[in-house]
Scaffold this motif. Structure first.
Motif, PDB file in Angstrom:
ATOM      1  N   GLU A  14      -6.209   4.170   7.927  1.00 25.12           N
ATOM      2  CA  GLU A  14      -6.982   3.216   7.139  1.00 25.12           C
ATOM      3  C   GLU A  14      -8.476   3.531   7.112  1.00 25.12           C
ATOM      4  O   GLU A  14      -9.152   3.255   6.119  1.00 25.12           O
ATOM      5  CB  GLU A  14      -6.767   1.790   7.670  1.00 25.12           C
ATOM      6  CG  GLU A  14      -7.223   1.581   9.102  1.00 25.12           C
ATOM      7  CD  GLU A  14      -7.027   0.150   9.581  1.00 25.12           C
ATOM      8  OE1 GLU A  14      -6.511  -0.669   8.788  1.00 25.12           O
ATOM      9  OE2 GLU A  14      -7.389  -0.143  10.741  1.00 25.12           O
ATOM     10  N   GLN A  15      -9.001   4.132   8.173  1.00 21.67           N
ATOM     11  CA  GLN A  15     -10.430   4.438   8.235  1.00 21.67           C
ATOM     12  C   GLN A  15     -10.775   5.751   7.537  1.00 21.67           C
ATOM     13  O   GLN A  15     -11.909   5.939   7.101  1.00 21.67           O
ATOM     14  CB  GLN A  15     -10.887   4.509   9.703  1.00 21.67           C
ATOM     15  CG  GLN A  15     -10.717   3.223  10.481  1.00 21.67           C
ATOM     16  CD  GLN A  15     -11.568   2.103   9.923  1.00 21.67           C
ATOM     17  OE1 GLN A  15     -12.685   2.320   9.449  1.00 21.67           O
ATOM     18  NE2 GLN A  15     -11.037   0.887   9.965  1.00 21.67           N
TER      19      GLN A  15
ATOM     20  N   ASN B  56      -1.184   5.529   9.399  1.00 21.38           N
ATOM     21  CA  ASN B  56      -2.249   4.784  10.075  1.00 21.38           C
ATOM     22  C   ASN B  56      -3.605   5.494   9.942  1.00 21.38           C
ATOM     23  O   ASN B  56      -4.270   5.809  10.936  1.00 21.38           O
ATOM     24  CB  ASN B  56      -1.898   4.551  11.548  1.00 21.38           C
ATOM     25  CG  ASN B  56      -0.745   3.583  11.726  1.00 21.38           C
ATOM     26  OD1 ASN B  56      -0.370   2.861  10.794  1.00 21.38           O
ATOM     27  ND2 ASN B  56      -0.182   3.535  12.918  1.00 21.38           N
TER      28      ASN B  56
ATOM     29  N   ASP C  68      -0.961  -0.265   9.730  1.00 17.91           N
ATOM     30  CA  ASP C  68      -2.303  -0.812   9.530  1.00 17.91           C
ATOM     31  C   ASP C  68      -2.547  -1.034   8.036  1.00 17.91           C
ATOM     32  O   ASP C  68      -1.616  -1.282   7.289  1.00 17.91           O
ATOM     33  CB  ASP C  68      -3.353   0.124  10.153  1.00 17.91           C
ATOM     34  CG  ASP C  68      -3.362   1.507   9.511  1.00 17.91           C
ATOM     35  OD1 ASP C  68      -2.579   1.745   8.560  1.00 17.91           O
ATOM     36  OD2 ASP C  68      -4.159   2.360   9.950  1.00 17.91           O
ATOM     37  N   ASN C  69      -3.795  -0.932   7.591  1.00 19.07           N
ATOM     38  CA  ASN C  69      -4.142  -1.204   6.191  1.00 19.07           C
ATOM     39  C   ASN C  69      -4.177   0.052   5.327  1.00 19.07           C
ATOM     40  O   ASN C  69      -4.801   0.048   4.262  1.00 19.07           O
ATOM     41  CB  ASN C  69      -5.498  -1.912   6.113  1.00 19.07           C
ATOM     42  CG  ASN C  69      -5.446  -3.309   6.706  1.00 19.07           C
ATOM     43  OD1 ASN C  69      -4.491  -4.050   6.473  1.00 19.07           O
ATOM     44  ND2 ASN C  69      -6.466  -3.667   7.477  1.00 19.07           N
ATOM     45  N   THR C  70      -3.507   1.110   5.760  1.00 14.68           N
ATOM     46  CA  THR C  70      -3.503   2.349   4.982  1.00 14.68           C
ATOM     47  C   THR C  70      -2.989   2.127   3.569  1.00 14.68           C
ATOM     48  O   THR C  70      -3.599   2.580   2.591  1.00 14.68           O
ATOM     49  CB  THR C  70      -2.656   3.426   5.688  1.00 14.68           C
ATOM     50  OG1 THR C  70      -3.246   3.752   6.942  1.00 14.68           O
ATOM     51  CG2 THR C  70      -2.573   4.690   4.841  1.00 14.68           C
TER      52      THR C  70
ATOM     53  N   SER D 144       3.001   3.186   7.465  1.00 17.36           N
ATOM     54  CA  SER D 144       1.865   2.786   8.313  1.00 17.36           C
ATOM     55  C   SER D 144       1.947   1.313   8.695  1.00 17.36           C
ATOM     56  O   SER D 144       2.432   0.476   7.926  1.00 17.36           O
ATOM     57  CB  SER D 144       0.544   3.049   7.589  1.00 17.36           C
ATOM     58  OG  SER D 144       0.379   4.424   7.313  1.00 17.36           O
TER      59      SER D 144
ATOM     60  N   ASN E 176      -5.416   0.208   1.308  1.00 18.30           N
ATOM     61  CA  ASN E 176      -6.578   1.045   0.989  1.00 18.30           C
ATOM     62  C   ASN E 176      -6.224   2.124  -0.029  1.00 18.30           C
ATOM     63  O   ASN E 176      -7.033   2.471  -0.900  1.00 18.30           O
ATOM     64  CB  ASN E 176      -7.128   1.691   2.263  1.00 18.30           C
ATOM     65  CG  ASN E 176      -7.841   0.693   3.153  1.00 18.30           C
ATOM     66  OD1 ASN E 176      -8.105  -0.435   2.736  1.00 18.30           O
ATOM     67  ND2 ASN E 176      -8.160   1.083   4.374  1.00 18.30           N
TER      68      ASN E 176
ATOM     69  N   ASN F  41       1.955   7.020   1.822  1.00 18.48           N
ATOM     70  CA  ASN F  41       1.926   6.146   2.990  1.00 18.48           C
ATOM     71  C   ASN F  41       3.252   6.260   3.737  1.00 18.48           C
ATOM     72  O   ASN F  41       4.298   5.867   3.232  1.00 18.48           O
ATOM     73  CB  ASN F  41       1.687   4.698   2.574  1.00 18.48           C
ATOM     74  CG  ASN F  41       1.696   3.765   3.775  1.00 18.48           C
ATOM     75  OD1 ASN F  41       0.980   3.991   4.743  1.00 18.48           O
ATOM     76  ND2 ASN F  41       2.535   2.744   3.725  1.00 18.48           N
TER      77      ASN F  41
END
Length: 241
Positions: free
Chosen positions: A18-19, A16, A49-51, A47, A54, A44
């Motif tokens: 992604e940012q 997690n 989220d969008n990890t 995760s 990305n 990864n």
């Protein structure tokens, strides 16, 4: 005379993030180390989220763990990848941006100059950069003392995940690596197996986004679990003899 170029794998376990992972991967692309080819392997770790998306958009190579294995399982996946693909060494970095790629050269150069098997990037050998909270620093100091008692080796930043493994360390940890909160226990494991372990001062940053897995009451649980793991590991080696 042309020196043989070294192959180095950058292992980045991510859960997690992604940012944080995109700017980290971008910064790594700008790094050049003399006589060293860097290969980046974000992992990864299941995760939610969008990890993963990305990572795919910003890295040619990655590992995707369908289920969350935790930091130990993710790191060992990268270690096995490095060992089986005959990398000269691998460098572990957090996916949250706390380990600046600009400090990579310090860890690599110190390892080569001192012939270490495992080199820790330590935030406590100097007063520069992010130094963590008082409670975390107290816990780290306690674990450092416990490592000294069980191995005779003085370590200043046993929880740092910014570290380099040479081929000897990769071979050892490809067979076994602690699962949850593995950094202090893995150092004891390496030292009990006679690996040469050392540190070099690096400047770290504070996490920008997301929340650390070790905070609040989980800090106490972390201390108890890691302390017991180190003691049982030491006892296991005593009874083996």
């Amino acid at each position: 005379m042309n020196l043989k170029r070294r192959k180095a794998l950058i292992i980045i376990p991510c859960f997690n993030e992604e940012q944080n992972i995109v700017p980290l991967l971008h910064d790594l692309k700008q790094i050049e180390i003399e006589n060293t080819d860097l290969f980046v392997l974000p992992i990864n770790d299941g995760s939610s989220d969008n990890t993963l998306s990305n990572i795919k958009a910003n890295s040619a190579t990655h590992l995707h763990l369908v289920n969350n294995l935790g930091i130990g399982g993710a790191v060992q996946s990268g270690i096995k990848y490095a060992y089986r693909n005959h990398f000269d060494f691998a460098i572990q970095m957090d996916g949250d941006g706390q380990h600046p790629p600009s400090e990579l050269h310090k860890i690599i150069q110190h390892t080569l100059h001192t012939n270490l098997d495992l080199c820790i990037g330590s935030r406590y050998l100097s007063s520069e950069g992010f130094q963590s909270t008082y409670l975390r620093k107290f816990g780290i100091h306690f674990l450092n003392k416990l490592i000294f008692i069980t191995t005779g080796k003085k370590i200043y930043d046993c929880t740092s995940g910014y570290r380099l493994y040479n081929q000897k360390a990769l071979a050892l940890f490809s067979r076994y690596y602690p699962d949850k909160y593995p950094e202090p226990e893995s150092l004891v494991y390496a030292l009990l197996h006679k690996l040469k372990v050392g540190e070099v001062g690096v400047e770290m940053k504070e996490r920008k986004d997301g929340v650390s897995s070790i905070s609040g009451f989980s800090t106490l649980y972390y201390m108890i679990k890691v302390s017991l793991a180190i003691l049982f590991l030491k006892l296991g080696f005593i009874f083996k003899k």
